[in-house]
Scaffold this motif. Sequence first.
Motif, PDB file in Angstrom:
ATOM      1  N   TRP A   1       0.833  -1.213   0.000  1.00 37.57           N
ATOM      2  CA  TRP A   1       0.000   0.000   0.000  1.00 37.57           C
ATOM      3  C   TRP A   1       0.863   1.256   0.000  1.00 37.57           C
ATOM      4  O   TRP A   1       0.526   2.261  -0.608  1.00 37.57           O
ATOM      5  CB  TRP A   1      -0.920  -0.036   1.220  1.00 37.57           C
ATOM      6  CG  TRP A   1      -1.812   1.152   1.369  1.00 37.57           C
ATOM      7  CD1 TRP A   1      -2.863   1.512   0.575  1.00 37.57           C
ATOM      8  CD2 TRP A   1      -1.729   2.166   2.392  1.00 37.57           C
ATOM      9  NE1 TRP A   1      -3.443   2.673   1.043  1.00 37.57           N
ATOM     10  CE2 TRP A   1      -2.769   3.095   2.146  1.00 37.57           C
ATOM     11  CE3 TRP A   1      -0.890   2.357   3.483  1.00 37.57           C
ATOM     12  CZ2 TRP A   1      -2.977   4.208   2.952  1.00 37.57           C
ATOM     13  CZ3 TRP A   1      -1.098   3.454   4.282  1.00 37.57           C
ATOM     14  CH2 TRP A   1      -2.119   4.367   4.022  1.00 37.57           C
ATOM     15  N   ARG A   2       2.023   1.180   0.670  1.00 43.15           N
ATOM     16  CA  ARG A   2       2.931   2.325   0.714  1.00 43.15           C
ATOM     17  C   ARG A   2       3.898   2.363  -0.464  1.00 43.15           C
ATOM     18  O   ARG A   2       4.707   3.279  -0.572  1.00 43.15           O
ATOM     19  CB  ARG A   2       3.731   2.304   2.023  1.00 43.15           C
ATOM     20  CG  ARG A   2       2.884   2.528   3.272  1.00 43.15           C
ATOM     21  CD  ARG A   2       3.773   2.704   4.492  1.00 43.15           C
ATOM     22  NE  ARG A   2       2.990   3.001   5.674  1.00 43.15           N
ATOM     23  CZ  ARG A   2       2.663   2.124   6.607  1.00 43.15           C
ATOM     24  NH1 ARG A   2       3.028   0.861   6.466  1.00 43.15           N
ATOM     25  NH2 ARG A   2       1.968   2.478   7.663  1.00 43.15           N
ATOM     26  N   GLY A   3       3.837   1.348  -1.328  1.00 46.40           N
ATOM     27  CA  GLY A   3       4.707   1.339  -2.492  1.00 46.40           C
ATOM     28  C   GLY A   3       6.084   0.760  -2.256  1.00 46.40           C
ATOM     29  O   GLY A   3       6.984   0.935  -3.077  1.00 46.40           O
ATOM     30  N   TYR A   4       6.265   0.002  -1.141  1.00 49.16           N
ATOM     31  CA  TYR A   4       7.563  -0.596  -0.859  1.00 49.16           C
ATOM     32  C   TYR A   4       7.709  -1.900  -1.645  1.00 49.16           C
ATOM     33  O   TYR A   4       6.748  -2.641  -1.836  1.00 49.16           O
ATOM     34  CB  TYR A   4       7.727  -0.897   0.632  1.00 49.16           C
ATOM     35  CG  TYR A   4       7.711   0.317   1.525  1.00 49.16           C
ATOM     36  CD1 TYR A   4       8.038   1.585   1.035  1.00 49.16           C
ATOM     37  CD2 TYR A   4       7.367   0.206   2.863  1.00 49.16           C
ATOM     38  CE1 TYR A   4       8.026   2.697   1.869  1.00 49.16           C
ATOM     39  CE2 TYR A   4       7.360   1.321   3.703  1.00 49.16           C
ATOM     40  CZ  TYR A   4       7.678   2.564   3.185  1.00 49.16           C
ATOM     41  OH  TYR A   4       7.669   3.656   4.014  1.00 49.16           O
ATOM     42  N   ALA A   5       8.939  -2.190  -2.052  1.00 42.48           N
ATOM     43  CA  ALA A   5       9.210  -3.381  -2.841  1.00 42.48           C
ATOM     44  C   ALA A   5       9.467  -4.582  -1.943  1.00 42.48           C
ATOM     45  O   ALA A   5       9.657  -4.452  -0.739  1.00 42.48           O
ATOM     46  CB  ALA A   5      10.424  -3.134  -3.746  1.00 42.48           C
TER      47      ALA A   5
ATOM     48  N   ASN B   1      11.182   5.604   6.839  1.00 44.31           N
ATOM     49  CA  ASN B   1      11.000   6.446   5.662  1.00 44.31           C
ATOM     50  C   ASN B   1      11.035   7.913   6.076  1.00 44.31           C
ATOM     51  O   ASN B   1      10.524   8.261   7.159  1.00 44.31           O
ATOM     52  CB  ASN B   1       9.656   6.108   5.006  1.00 44.31           C
ATOM     53  CG  ASN B   1       9.480   6.791   3.677  1.00 44.31           C
ATOM     54  OD1 ASN B   1       9.149   7.976   3.616  1.00 44.31           O
ATOM     55  ND2 ASN B   1       9.677   6.050   2.601  1.00 44.31           N
ATOM     56  N   PRO B   2      11.600   8.794   5.260  1.00 43.79           N
ATOM     57  CA  PRO B   2      11.682  10.222   5.635  1.00 43.79           C
ATOM     58  C   PRO B   2      10.356  10.838   6.062  1.00 43.79           C
ATOM     59  O   PRO B   2      10.328  11.696   6.956  1.00 43.79           O
ATOM     60  CB  PRO B   2      12.231  10.879   4.368  1.00 43.79           C
ATOM     61  CG  PRO B   2      13.092   9.819   3.753  1.00 43.79           C
ATOM     62  CD  PRO B   2      12.354   8.527   4.008  1.00 43.79           C
TER      63      PRO B   2
ATOM     64  N   PRO C   1      19.707  10.322   4.956  1.00 39.73           N
ATOM     65  CA  PRO C   1      19.027   9.100   4.516  1.00 39.73           C
ATOM     66  C   PRO C   1      19.862   8.344   3.483  1.00 39.73           C
ATOM     67  O   PRO C   1      20.650   8.928   2.750  1.00 39.73           O
ATOM     68  CB  PRO C   1      17.722   9.618   3.916  1.00 39.73           C
ATOM     69  CG  PRO C   1      18.020  11.012   3.494  1.00 39.73           C
ATOM     70  CD  PRO C   1      19.008  11.537   4.497  1.00 39.73           C
ATOM     71  N   LYS C   2      19.653   7.030   3.461  1.00 42.34           N
ATOM     72  CA  LYS C   2      20.278   6.161   2.467  1.00 42.34           C
ATOM     73  C   LYS C   2      19.205   5.258   1.879  1.00 42.34           C
ATOM     74  O   LYS C   2      18.151   5.062   2.482  1.00 42.34           O
ATOM     75  CB  LYS C   2      21.383   5.306   3.105  1.00 42.34           C
ATOM     76  CG  LYS C   2      22.524   6.099   3.730  1.00 42.34           C
ATOM     77  CD  LYS C   2      23.564   5.167   4.331  1.00 42.34           C
ATOM     78  CE  LYS C   2      24.688   5.941   5.019  1.00 42.34           C
ATOM     79  NZ  LYS C   2      25.710   5.024   5.604  1.00 42.34           N
TER      80      LYS C   2
ATOM     81  N   ASN D   1      13.567  -0.934  -1.285  1.00 46.79           N
ATOM     82  CA  ASN D   1      13.845  -0.021  -2.388  1.00 46.79           C
ATOM     83  C   ASN D   1      13.241   1.358  -2.137  1.00 46.79           C
ATOM     84  O   ASN D   1      12.498   1.902  -2.955  1.00 46.79           O
ATOM     85  CB  ASN D   1      13.333  -0.588  -3.720  1.00 46.79           C
ATOM     86  CG  ASN D   1      13.880   0.186  -4.912  1.00 46.79           C
ATOM     87  OD1 ASN D   1      14.971   0.761  -4.841  1.00 46.79           O
ATOM     88  ND2 ASN D   1      13.133   0.230  -5.994  1.00 46.79           N
ATOM     89  N   ALA D   2      13.575   1.921  -0.979  1.00 47.84           N
ATOM     90  CA  ALA D   2      13.066   3.241  -0.596  1.00 47.84           C
ATOM     91  C   ALA D   2      14.094   3.895   0.322  1.00 47.84           C
ATOM     92  O   ALA D   2      14.883   3.203   0.978  1.00 47.84           O
ATOM     93  CB  ALA D   2      11.728   3.104   0.123  1.00 47.84           C
TER      94      ALA D   2
END
Length: 203
Positions: A21-25, A124-125, A143-144, A150-151
């Motif tokens: 839902w948050r778009g994370y891989a 996540n930021p 951040p890295k 993949n975020a």
Amino acid sequence: MIDTPQGRSQASLLINKMYAWRGYAGTHKFTDDPNRITLTASDRGTVVGTLTLGLDSPIGILADEIFKEEIDVYRNQGAKVCEITKLAFDVTGESRQSMASLFHLSVIYARDLHQCTHIFIEVNPRHRRFYEHMLGFKRLGAPKNNPRVNAPAYLLCVDLAYVTEQIALYGGLGPSSGVRSFYPLFYSEREERGLINRIKQMQ
């Protein structure tokens, strides 16, 4: 705490649902790992929240993959570190109280059962300010990219001595306390002592 295939399956389903839902891989599964303790919150048998406490070991913690230099600073100062990973809550439920309860239980497992001194978390930021302002986490550097989802991610850290102090001040006061902090949703010190005793008896 989940220690059955069914419990791990339900937690995995929630993680993958909320991360997608948050778009994370990625596909995120739970394994039977002695250095990871997964806690879940359930509503009528349905898992509505989950987090995993990762304990330091000779192979390190997951955050070492991209933040080992920052974490080693604490290790070299004598800290016993751990991390929170696989954090997810069903936004359709009463997630704030469930989240506070699971955070408090993770503190008990880290501090009282495994003598950890610091908890790390990769966030996540867009979620950073919540952890900083409401839980007292401190940001460590820029951040890295986190390849597991993949975020981008910040590394945050909180001293468990600070957490203990906040629980003593605000634990159990509830959402109507007027205190701008997440700690009023934690258990009170009296409830905490009872939980510690119950968990130790289960070990």
